[in-house]
Design a protein around this motif. Structure first.
Motif, short mmCIF file in Angstrom:
data_model
loop_
_atom_site.label_atom_id
_atom_site.label_comp_id
_atom_site.label_asym_id
_atom_site.label_seq_id
_atom_site.Cartn_x
_atom_site.Cartn_y
_atom_site.Cartn_z
N ASP A 117 41.92 -1.31 54.27
CA ASP A 117 42.42 -2.61 53.58
C ASP A 117 42.16 -3.19 52.38
OD1 ASP A 117 44.15 -5.04 53.85
OD2 ASP A 117 43.72 -5.78 55.69
N ARG B 72 25.26 2.26 53.68
CA ARG B 72 24.86 0.45 54.17
C ARG B 72 24.82 0.13 55.28
NH1 ARG B 72 23.37 -3.22 50.06
NH2 ARG B 72 23.58 -2.05 48.34
N SER C 72 32.66 -0.12 51.27
CA SER C 72 32.29 0.52 51.87
C SER C 72 31.87 1.97 51.17
CB SER C 72 31.95 0.54 53.51
OG SER C 72 31.48 0.63 54.69
N ASP D 32 29.90 -5.01 46.86
CA ASP D 32 28.63 -4.37 46.12
C ASP D 32 29.81 -3.56 45.42
OD1 ASP D 32 26.29 -2.86 45.42
OD2 ASP D 32 27.45 -1.61 47.23
N ALA E 157 32.73 -5.00 52.41
CA ALA E 157 33.53 -5.22 51.72
C ALA E 157 34.24 -4.36 50.81
CB ALA E 157 34.16 -6.49 51.23
#
Ligand code: SAM
Length: 426
Positions: A131, A86, A81, A153, A79
């Motif tokens: 978003d 990752r 990034s 994260d 969510a």
């Protein structure tokens, strides 16, 4: 033109914009997440298929939509990034993944993710998204749109993302959450901790494990609002952050057991002693027709007094914290074996093995811990060697272990009186 090229695992990413976040210290966090997801995705497929078969045998519609393990879709959302590093590593290093959505609010970050996805040739697996993380997750809260795993994260505190995240993970899916606001969680600002996590933190010797338990109770509270609950697989304190891996399940009945998994924390300002008081309890209800029905009860433990029984000083009250197990030992053992069998896949393999070996040995039934230096510091005595302390506890008939969260930790169910008696003999 790239200002930096970064290689980590099987990914190679270019950073053209300095503002996009990249932290090399988090390699351990990413390696560990890959190891956990590798084991989790295997289990997830089998679990989903078993559920589909159960529904079929009961004559219900197979809403899982799958008839074979190979048909079970495994979709992951990262969510927040940043560079996409990752997600790219997940795509290249975890077999079994059908699709990854790599999302960020920053336009520059999304541009960087897009370029790196093409550079690493993983366009077939990774979809980029620009978003707000919460909005995106709310769009995926319908059961057929949910993700098998969601990775959060963020910078600092993750709590603003939890309401949407707990609704958008599949039943039996995984939520991976990092928190880096350790000062708040470790007792420097108990009031802020209450506002953000719904629990009062305490400045204690075991603040790192307490931070994990505050985060777990916070996720559970959010999940409970939607008749869902968590099952922790692994909870880690490392460097400047904590990271938890929890499965999410639906079930209003199981949610009733939450109070028995939470406790208030009484911390003595004099001798640093900690006493837990559970919020509730559950036991089988013999009067019910269905044997699995449980009956709520008030836990049969004496109330903790205003003054500490050991030194007669006042208590500070903290919590509530998650006081049930924070790891699944069998799962952790499988992650360790996976890393031992594939050390070439993880830059931080040795560290993962070291940390998880300690995790595996932690006494699960004992929340929180003493620390050797604080115990002896309180009474102004020279510190006893750890080995002597541990032997004395064992000789007194109690189990003892370390916590991965502190080198000087002593986890034991021995009553505080026994610990003080050992110290008196020193
Ligand atoms: N997961 C990344 C990694 O392993 O390298 C690091 C993520 S970084 C700590 C946090 C990212 O969250 C930043 O790139 C920031 O732009 C993004 N972010 C902050 N608020 C957001 C929101 N509401 N929705 C989506 N992204 C957000």
């Amino acid at each position: 033109k790239a200002i930096k090229t970064i290689k980590e695992g099987k990914a190679e990413i270019c950073l053209k914009i300095e503002k996009v976040f990249y932290n090399p210290v988090q390699e351990f966090n990413r390696d560990l997440s890959i190891a956990v997801l590798s084991i989790f995705t295997d289990d997830y497929k089998v679990e989903k298929l078993n559920r589909a078969e159960k529904k079929l045998s009961k004559g219900l519609n197979n809403t899982e939509g799958t008839n074979e393990v190979s048909e079970v879709p495994v979709t992951i959302l990262e969510a927040l990034s940043a560079t996409g590093l990752r997600s790219i590593r997940y795509a290249k290093e975890i077999p079994n993944i059908t699709k990854i959505v790599a999302n960020d609010l920053s336009e520059q970050a999304v541009q960087t993710i897009r370029e790196n996805v093409v550079f690493n040739n993983v366009q077939n697996i990774i979809e980029t998204s620009h978003d707000d993380a919460c909005m995106l997750m709310y769009k995926h809260k319908h059961p057929i749109k949910r993700f098998a795993a969601i990775d959060l994260d963020p910078y600092g505190c993750p709590s603003i993302f939890l309401d949407s995240a707990v609704q958008s993970v599949q039943d039996g899916g995984l939520l991976l959450v990092t928190a880096t606001d350790m000062a708040v969680l470790a007792g420097n600002s108990p009031e802020t901790c209450y506002c953000k996590y719904g629990a009062v933190s305490l400045k204690t010797k075991c603040c790192h494990e307490m931070a994990l338990r505050i985060l777990l109770q916070c996720i559970e509270q959010h999940a409970n609002r939607y008749s869902r609950y968590i099952v922790p697989l692994l909870s880690i304190s490392a460097d400047f952050y904590i990271r938890v891996f929890v499965k999410i399940y639906s079930g209003a009945f199981h949610c009733k057991k939450t109070t028995s998994k939470l406790s208030m924390v009484y911390h003595c300002v004099g001798c640093d002693n900690i006493t837990l008081h559970p919020l509730g309890g559950f036991k089988p209800n013999p009067t019910e027709k269905k044997p699995e029905q449980m009956k709520a009860y008030l836990p049969n433990v004496p109330p903790v007094g205003e003054f500490c029984v050991h030194c007669n000083q006042r208590h500070h009250l903290g919590g509530p914290i998650w006081s049930a197990p924070i790891h699944d030992e069998v799962f952790v053992s499988r992650v360790v074996s996976h890393v031992q069998d594939n050390p070439q896949l993880f830059g931080t393999a040795k560290r993962i093995e070291g940390v998880l070996s300690m995790v595996r040995e932690e006494l699960q039934e004992v929340p929180l811990y003493y620390t050797l230096d604080k115990l002896f510091g309180r009474v102004h005595l020279e510190t006893m060697p750890m080995l002597v302390m541990r032997s004395a506890i064992l000789n007194a008939g109690y189990k003892v272990s370390y916590s991965h969260a502190s080198k000087l930790s002593i986890k034991t169910a021995a009553p505080a009186q026994v610990i003080w008696d050992i110290i008196r003999t020193w």
